[in-house]
Design a protein around this motif. Structure first.
Motif, PDB file in Angstrom:
ATOM      1  N   LYS A 211       0.846  -1.201   0.000  1.00  0.00           N
ATOM      2  CA  LYS A 211       0.000   0.000   0.000  1.00  0.00           C
ATOM      3  C   LYS A 211       0.879   1.249   0.000  1.00  0.00           C
ATOM      4  N   GLN A 212       0.445   2.236  -0.784  1.00  0.00           N
ATOM      5  CA  GLN A 212       1.188   3.486  -0.906  1.00  0.00           C
ATOM      6  C   GLN A 212       0.456   4.613  -0.178  1.00  0.00           C
TER       7      GLN A 212
ATOM      8  N   LYS B  29       5.506   9.766  -2.426  1.00  0.00           N
ATOM      9  CA  LYS B  29       4.775   8.604  -1.953  1.00  0.00           C
ATOM     10  C   LYS B  29       5.750   7.605  -1.362  1.00  0.00           C
TER      11      LYS B  29
ATOM     12  N   PRO C  34       5.763   3.456   0.939  1.00  0.00           N
ATOM     13  CA  PRO C  34       4.980   2.382   1.566  1.00  0.00           C
ATOM     14  C   PRO C  34       4.602   2.747   2.997  1.00  0.00           C
TER      15      PRO C  34
ATOM     16  N   ASP D 226      -5.616   3.106  -0.649  1.00  0.00           N
ATOM     17  CA  ASP D 226      -4.357   3.816  -0.424  1.00  0.00           C
ATOM     18  C   ASP D 226      -4.252   4.986  -1.395  1.00  0.00           C
ATOM     19  N   ASP D 227      -3.077   5.589  -1.466  1.00  0.00           N
ATOM     20  CA  ASP D 227      -2.879   6.789  -2.278  1.00  0.00           C
ATOM     21  C   ASP D 227      -2.125   6.492  -3.572  1.00  0.00           C
ATOM     22  N   SER D 228      -2.155   5.246  -4.023  1.00  0.00           N
ATOM     23  CA  SER D 228      -1.391   4.908  -5.225  1.00  0.00           C
ATOM     24  C   SER D 228      -1.903   5.662  -6.454  1.00  0.00           C
TER      25      SER D 228
END
Length: 622
Positions: free
Chosen positions: A127-128, A136, A138, A183-185
Motif C-alpha cells: 500500500k502506498q 509517496k 509504503p 491507499d494513495d497509489s
C-alpha cells in the motif's frame, strides 16, 4: 489477518523475569501510579519498532533485554531487543497449540525487517501513502503504532491526532487507508522543489537556444520560401544525379571493355614472352649441336693426320713410341674405331638437329602470332582509354552549375528549415516548462464514502455504553482524522473527554477496519484512558457524567468485549471486584504484603519490606 499480543517479558542475568500475559481479546492492567503500567506501554511501543530509548529506574536495574510474543494465524512470533536499543531479532515458529505432542516447535530467525514484517502481517504490504504532496512511499510500522498505541500524554493532548512534524502527512494517509481500505497509489504527486528547479534550468536553456536560433534565421526569410528554394536545389541535384548515372553507365561499359582488353593483352604478352623464351632456347640448342658437329669433325681430321705419320723415336730420349703411349692405341685397328665412334656421334647430333627444326619453326610461328595479338590489343586498349577520357570531358562540359555550390546551398537551406522547426518545438517546450515551474495547488479529497459514518456509529454506541448516553451524533472528519461529537470537534472538549473520545475512535477504527477487511495492526493499547476524566482537580467543565458511572460503565463494557481485535488497557482507576474477576484483570498493588507489587518483581536490595514506621514512604515507591 492481524496480530494478537501474547506476552511481554523483561530479562536480566540472575534476575526473575518481569512478565505480563495478555488475553486474546481484552486485558486490563490496573494499579496505582509508579507501578510500571506506562513502562509496559513504552516496552510494547519499543518492541513494535519504536526507536526511543527506554528510561532506566531502580526497579529495572540489571535487566537488559525484552521479549514480546504475538500470534498471527498459526504462527507465533517473538521479538527480542536489548533495552539499550539496537536492532531487533525476530523469530517465528508454529503456534504451540497446533503441536500434537505438546512439544514446542523450534524457533527460526525471520530474515525481514520488523517494520516490514508488521506491515505485511497487518495486510498493508504494497500500500502506498503520501508522505507529502510530492512524495509517496509504503506504509510503515510507525503508521501502525500511531493509530494503535495511545500514550497517557497523547490521550489528553490538544494537538491534532495526526501528530506533529514530518510524519503527520503520512499519518493522515494511513488513517484513510485503515478507514476506507484505499491507499494513495492513484494520487498524482506535486513536483518537488528539485524538479521545479530542474524545470527552471531547462526553461532557461530552452529560451537561450530559442534566442540563438532566432538570431540565425534571416529577418526577411520564412519557412515556405526556404522550402521552395531547397526544392529547386534538390531538382538541380537530381539532374546532376541523372546525368552522372548515364555517364556512369557508359563509363561502366567502357571500363568493362578496357578490363577485358587488358586481360587479353596480359594473356597475349605472356604467350609472347613464353614463345620468345622457347625460341631462344631452341636456337641456343641448335647452335650447340652445330658446335658439337664441328668439334667432332676436327677430332676426325686429327685422327686421319695421326694415321699418316711415320714412327720415329723420341727426339729427347731416343726411345720408341711404344714406351710413351698405350700400345693398344698403336694397333692398326684403333684409329679406325675412333673414327667410327666419331661418325656415329655426329650422325646422332645431326638427327637431333633435324628434329629440333620443326619445334623451332613452331615457336617462331607462335611468337609471330602473339606479337601480332599484343600489337592489336595495345592499339584497341589505347582507343578505349581515349573514349573514356572523352566521356569524362563531355560530362564536365554538360554540368552548367558547380556541384559544390549546390551541396553547400542544400546544407544551408536544410539547416534553416531545421531552425524553423526547432523554433516551433522550443516554443511549445517553453510553454510546457513555464507550466511546470508553477505547480497548480489542488485540494486533496479522499473518498471515504460511508466509512466515516460507520466508524462514528461504532464510536457513538461505545460512548453510550461508557455512560455518555446524551451523545446523539458522532462522525469522522477525514481531514482532521478525528471525531466530531454532537457537532463539536473532539479537541474542543476538556482533557477527560478528549482522552475517552480518542480511545473510542481508536477502538472503533480498529473494529471497522477488521470487519471490512481493511489493513490494521489488530491491537489497541490504551494508557490511562480514564485517569484524566477521574481527576477531581481537573478544570473540565464538560464532565456532566459522574466519574464512577463512567469508570463502571467502561470496565463493564470492556469485560463484555469480544472483538474483533484486541484491547490492552493500562489504568489507575479502581475496578469493581466482580468486574475485575470477569476481566481477569492484572492488579498491581504497590504493596509487598499483598498481590503483585508492580511490573518488576520486588528485590530487597532496591526496596526492603516496609516497616511500621515507614509505610508512607513505600506508598510512593514505583
Amino acid at each position: 489477518m492481524t496480530i494478537t499480543l501474547k506476552h511481554l517479558s523483561v530479562h536480566g542475568p540472575g534476575l526473575l523475569p518481569a512478565v505480563v500475559v495478555f488475553d486474546g481479546r481484552r486485558t486490563l492492567i490496573r494499579g496505582p501510579s509508579d507501578t510500571g503500567k506506562s513502562h509496559i506501554w513504552k516496552c510494547i511501543w519499543f518492541l513494535l519498532g519504536g526507536t526511543a530509548t527506554l528510561e532506566q529506574f531502580p526497579e529495572s536495574q540489571g535487566y537488559d533485554s525484552l521479549e514480546l510474543a504475538f500470534l498471527h494465524g498459526e504462527h507465533e512470533y517473538l521479538v527480542r531487543k536489548a533495552m539499550s536499543g539496537g536492532a531487533a531479532r525476530v523469530l517465528v515458529r508454529l503456534d504451540d497449540l497446533w503441536v500434537p505432542d505438546g512439544t514446542p516447535n523450534p524457533l527460526e530467525d525471520v530474515n525481514q525487517d520488523l517494520g516490514e514484517l508488521l506491515v505485511q502481517l497487518s495486510g498493508a504490504a504494497g500500500k502506498q501513502v503520501l508522505r507529502k504532496r510530492s512524495e509517496k512511499g509504503p506504509i510503515t510500522g510507525d503508521d501502525l503504532r500511531h493509530w494503535a498505541l495511545l500514550s497517557q500524554p497523547g490521550m489528553i493532548s490538544e494537538d491534532a491526532t495526526k501528530g506533529k512534524g514530518h510524519g503527520k502527512d503520512k499519518h493522515v494517509s494511513s488513517f484513510s487507508l485503515f478507514l476506507s481500505g484505499l491507499d494513495d497509489s492513484a494520487v498524482e504527486l506535486y513536483k518537488t522543489a528539485s524538479e521545479k528547479d530542474q524545470a527552471k534550468g531547462r526553461l532557461a536553456a530552452a529560451e537561450a537556444e530559442l534566442a540563438r536560433l532566432q538570431g540565425v534565421i534571416p529577418a526577411d526569410t520564412d519557412r515556405a520560401s526556404a522550402v521552395a528554394a531547397l526544392a529547386q536545389v534538390d531538382e538541380r541535384l537530381d539532374m546532376f544525379a541523372t546525368q552522372l548515372q548515364a555517364r556512369s553507365s557508359v563509363l561502366k561499359e567502357l571500363r568493362q571493355q578496357i578490363f577485358a582488353e587488358g586481360e587479353a593483352l596480359s594473356t597475349a604478352m605472356t604467350q609472347q614472352a613464353s614463345a620468345t623464351s622457347m625460341r631462344e632456347r631452341f636456337t641456343l640448342l641448335d647452335l650447340k649441336y652445330s658446335s658439337d658437329l664441328a668439334r667432332l669433325g676436327a677430332t676426325d681430321e686429327g685422327i686421319q693426320f695421326f694415321e699418316a705419320l711415320t714412327e720415329t723415336p723420341c727426339p729427347l730420349c731416343g726411345t720408341s713410341v711404344e714406351q710413351h703411349v698405350d700400345p693398344g692405341n698403336l694397333k692398326p685397328r684403333a684409329p679406325i674405331k675412333y673414327r667410327d665412334a666419331i661418325a656415329a656421334e655426329a650422325e646422332k647430333i645431326r638427327a637431333l638437329r633435324r628434329g629440333l627444326q620443326p619445334s623451332l619453326a613452331q615457336e617462331q610461328t607462335r611468337l609471330a602470332a602473339a606479337t601480332a595479338d599484343v600489337q592489336r590489343l595495345t592499339t584497341s586498349l589505347k582507343a578505349l582509354e581515349e573514349q573514356e577520357k572523352a566521356v569524362l570531358r563531355s560530362a564536365s562540359l554538360e554540368f552548367d552549375s558547380d556541384p559544390r555550390e549546390l551541396a553547400e546551398s542544400h546544407t544551408r537551406l536544410s539547416s534553416l528549415i531545421d531552425a524553423f522547426d526547432e523554433t516551433v518545438r522550443l516554443t511549445a517546450a517553453i510553454d510546457h516548462l513555464k507550466e511546470a515551474t508553477k505547480q497548480k495547488q489542488t485540494a486533496l479529497v479522499r473518498n471515504i464514502g460511508q466509512h466515516g459514518d460507520d466508524v462514528g456509529a461504532i464510536a457513538r454506541q461505545m460512548l453510550n455504553d461508557w455512560g455518555f448516553t446524551s451523545i446523539q451524533s458522532v462522525y469522522v472528519d477525514p481531514k482532521a482524522c478525528d471525531l466530531v461529537i454532537d457537532g463539536r470537534r473532539r479537541l474542543s472538549y476538556g482533557a477527560g473527554k478528549r482522552g475517552l473520545f480518542l480511545s473510542a475512535m481508536t477502538i472503533a477504527l480498529m473494529q471497522h477496519a477488521l470487519r471490512s477487511g481493511h489493513p490494521h495492526l489488530g491491537v489497541v493499547v490504551l494508557d490511562s484512558p480514564l485517569k484524566a476524566y477521574a481527576q477531581k482537580e481537573s478544570p473540565d467543565k464538560d464532565r456532566e457524567i459522574p466519574t464512577a458511572t463512567v469508570n463502571t460503565s467502561f470496565y463493564a463494557w470492556l469485560s463484555r468485549f469480544q472483538g474483533p481485535g484486541q484491547i490492552v488497557v493500562l489504568e489507575n482507576e479502581p475496578v469493581d471486584p466482580v468486574t475485575a474477576r470477569a476481566l481477569d484483570a492484572i492488579e498491581f498493588t504497590d504493596d509487598y504484603a499483598r498481590g503483585r507489587q508492580g511490573f518488576y518483581p520486588p528485590r530487597p536490595m532496591i526496596a526492603p519490606p516496609p516497616g511500621p514506621s515507614d509505610g508512607a514512604e513505600f506508598d510512593e515507591l514505583a
